[in-house]
Scaffold this active site. Structure first.
Site, short mmCIF file in Angstrom:
data_model
loop_
_atom_site.label_atom_id
_atom_site.label_comp_id
_atom_site.label_asym_id
_atom_site.label_seq_id
_atom_site.Cartn_x
_atom_site.Cartn_y
_atom_site.Cartn_z
N HIS A 96 0.80 -1.23 0.00
CA HIS A 96 0.00 0.00 0.00
C HIS A 96 0.83 1.28 0.00
O HIS A 96 0.28 2.36 -0.18
CB HIS A 96 -0.99 0.01 1.18
CG HIS A 96 -2.33 0.56 0.80
ND1 HIS A 96 -3.46 0.35 1.55
CD2 HIS A 96 -2.70 1.34 -0.24
CE1 HIS A 96 -4.49 0.98 1.00
NE2 HIS A 96 -4.05 1.58 -0.10
N HIS A 121 -6.79 -0.85 8.17
CA HIS A 121 -5.81 0.07 8.76
C HIS A 121 -5.94 1.48 8.20
O HIS A 121 -6.42 1.66 7.08
CB HIS A 121 -4.39 -0.46 8.49
CG HIS A 121 -4.22 -1.90 8.81
ND1 HIS A 121 -4.31 -2.90 7.85
CD2 HIS A 121 -3.99 -2.53 9.98
CE1 HIS A 121 -4.13 -4.08 8.42
NE2 HIS A 121 -3.93 -3.90 9.71
N ASP A 123 -3.30 3.63 7.72
CA ASP A 123 -2.16 3.93 6.83
C ASP A 123 -1.80 5.41 6.86
O ASP A 123 -1.45 5.99 5.82
CB ASP A 123 -2.45 3.48 5.40
CG ASP A 123 -2.60 1.97 5.29
OD1 ASP A 123 -2.80 1.49 4.15
OD2 ASP A 123 -2.54 1.28 6.32
N HIS A 136 4.21 1.17 4.09
CA HIS A 136 2.82 0.85 3.71
C HIS A 136 1.82 1.24 4.79
O HIS A 136 0.61 1.25 4.54
CB HIS A 136 2.67 -0.62 3.30
CG HIS A 136 2.65 -1.60 4.44
ND1 HIS A 136 2.07 -2.83 4.32
CD2 HIS A 136 3.14 -1.54 5.71
CE1 HIS A 136 2.19 -3.49 5.47
NE2 HIS A 136 2.85 -2.73 6.31
N ASP A 227 -7.40 -1.79 0.00
CA ASP A 227 -6.46 -2.75 0.58
C ASP A 227 -7.24 -4.03 0.80
O ASP A 227 -8.24 -4.03 1.52
CB ASP A 227 -5.94 -2.20 1.91
CG ASP A 227 -4.86 -3.06 2.53
OD1 ASP A 227 -3.96 -2.50 3.19
OD2 ASP A 227 -4.90 -4.30 2.37
N ASP A 229 -6.89 -6.37 2.61
CA ASP A 229 -7.06 -6.76 4.01
C ASP A 229 -8.25 -6.07 4.69
O ASP A 229 -8.53 -6.32 5.87
CB ASP A 229 -5.76 -6.60 4.83
CG ASP A 229 -5.38 -5.15 5.11
OD1 ASP A 229 -4.16 -4.90 5.23
OD2 ASP A 229 -6.25 -4.26 5.22
N GLU A 272 -1.97 -5.26 -1.71
CA GLU A 272 -1.68 -6.11 -0.58
C GLU A 272 -2.07 -7.58 -0.74
O GLU A 272 -2.11 -8.32 0.24
CB GLU A 272 -2.23 -5.52 0.73
CG GLU A 272 -1.61 -4.17 1.10
CD GLU A 272 -0.21 -4.26 1.72
OE1 GLU A 272 0.27 -5.38 1.96
OE2 GLU A 272 0.41 -3.21 1.96
N1 LIG Z 1 -0.31 0.59 11.59
C1 LIG Z 1 0.56 -0.48 11.17
C2 LIG Z 1 1.88 0.07 10.71
O1 LIG Z 1 2.80 -0.72 10.47
O2 LIG Z 1 1.97 1.33 10.56
C3 LIG Z 1 0.78 -1.46 12.33
N2 LIG Z 1 -0.03 -2.60 11.95
C4 LIG Z 1 0.37 -3.89 12.47
C5 LIG Z 1 0.01 -4.09 13.90
C6 LIG Z 1 -0.23 -5.57 14.13
C7 LIG Z 1 -0.53 -5.85 15.61
C8 LIG Z 1 -1.69 -4.99 16.08
C9 LIG Z 1 -1.43 -3.52 15.76
N3 LIG Z 1 -1.15 -3.35 14.32
C10 LIG Z 1 0.00 -2.72 10.50
C11 LIG Z 1 -0.18 -1.32 10.11
C12 LIG Z 1 0.20 -1.05 8.68
C13 LIG Z 1 -0.72 -1.78 7.70
C14 LIG Z 1 -0.45 -1.35 6.28
B1 LIG Z 1 -1.58 -1.79 5.24
O3 LIG Z 1 -1.27 -1.26 3.96
O4 LIG Z 1 -1.71 -3.20 5.22
O5 LIG Z 1 -2.85 -1.24 5.64
MN LIG Z 2 -3.37 -0.44 3.56
MN LIG Z 3 -4.39 -2.81 5.62
MN LIG Z 4 -0.51 -4.86 4.43
#
Ligand SMILES: N[C@@]1(C(=O)O)CN(C[C@@H]2CCCCN2)C[C@@H]1CCC[B-](O)(O)O
Ligand SMILES: [Mn+2]
Ligand SMILES: [Mn+2]
Ligand SMILES: [Mn+2]
Length: 305
Positions: A96, A121, A123, A136, A227, A229, A272
């Protein structure tokens, strides 16, 4: 519908290998043929080629920032070209972080945009709030006018200009939002329909209120960033950051059917899909087929036939 497809086989906005294969898997499932079969004029612009960038050391917490910045610069140019050729753009990811280039390229051709972000999420982490350093999870922070002051200098990111106003963003499907992201969403007053609202209102009301919000002032071209997901992991398990309690297949299709009906869809991201995150061939197929069906819904497929 005139549709221009661009593949972005890119994975460096996150840490899981495999997401770069999403574009070709979606094509192999028959996207182009199926779009043509429902009356679309389709031009496939192929896949972007991303040169390897050596010594792409972290900047602060940001992982592989130079690769992400460069990939999105290339994508932005491709999307702008697809739009100037008069198409609705379909960007097939990849992770993403590619929304940075997709939305930037779209905005370069159609200045004022509404952005509908369908995702578990937000993002919207900034380089200073990100808990993972994975870009992402940050794309919107680089694009929103109101967050510009929160973005430091990052190598290969200097080409990015904020192009979206917070009031022009709507989220559907949120259920895994970091505390810092939640603060940003509240502080900027961004319109959100989390899974709680989806349950409370039902998807029809969510779409009605989404459109009311987007069209409250001037009707603008819509950028749908989907996304995979956002869907429940029972439907789309082959993805990097699955989160329980997601949209049903039917709710996802309702979203894209409804957006198609507005006649304002101008670009769509489908990102994704990661085959390596599927435990079985069936899980991969379910995920890829959902992505294809969501895109067919964007371009006129309706379930009544
Ligand atoms: N906010 C996140 C980041 O890494 O910034 C943290 N999160 C992972 C984490 C897992 C355990 C519970 C809390 N969340 C994924 C998210 C990014 C997703 C990107 B997408 O493109 O898939 O939406
Ligand atoms: Mn995303
Ligand atoms: Mn996501
Ligand atoms: Mn992802």
């Amino acid at each position: 519908h005139c549709v221009g497809i661009i593949g972005a086989p890119f994975s460096k906005g996150q840490q899981r290998d495999g997401v770069q294969r999403g574009a070709d898997l979606i094509r192999a499932a028959g996207l182009v043929q199926k779009l043509k079969g429902q009356g679309c004029v389709v031009k496939d612009y192929g896949n972007l080629t991303f040169e390897d960038i050596p010594n792409d050391e972290p900047v602060g917490r940001l992982k592989t920032p130079r690769a992400v910045g460069r990939a999105n610069e290339l994508l932005a140019g491709a999307v702008q070209k697809i739009k100037s050729d008069g198409n609705t753009c379909v960007m097939l990811g990849g992770d993403h972080s590619l929304a940075i280039g997709s939305i930037s390229g779209h905005a370069a051709s159609r200045h004022e945009l509404s952005v509908l972000w369908v995702d578990a999420h937000a993002d919207i982490n900034t380089p200073l709030t990100t808990p993972t350093g994975n870009i992402h999870g940050q794309p919107l922070s680089y694009l929103i006018h109101e967050l510009h002051s929160k973005i430091p200098i990052i190598p290969n990111f200097s080409w990015i200009k904020p192009c979206v106003a917070a009031k022009d963003i709507v989220y559907i499907g949120l259920r895994d939002v970091d505390p810092e992201e939640h603060y940003i969403l509240k502080h900027l007053g961004i319109k959100t329909f989390s899974m709680t609202e989806v349950d409370r209102l039902g998807i029809a009301k969510v779409m009605e209120q989404t459109c009311d919000h987007m069209f409250s002032k001037v009707k603008k071209p819509i950028h749908l960033s989907f996304d995979i997901d956002a869907l429940d992991p029972s439907v789309s398990p082959a993805t990097g950051t699955p989160a329980a309690g997601g949209l049903t297949y039917r709710e996802g299709i309702y979203i894209t059917e409804h957006i198609c009906q507005t006649g304002l869809l101008s670009a769509v991201d489908m990102v994704e899909v990661n085959p390596k995150q599927g435990k079985t061939e069936e899980e991969i197929k379910s995920t890829v087929n959902a992505a294809v069906d969501l895109l067919l819904g964007c371009f006129g497929r309706v379930r009544e036939g």
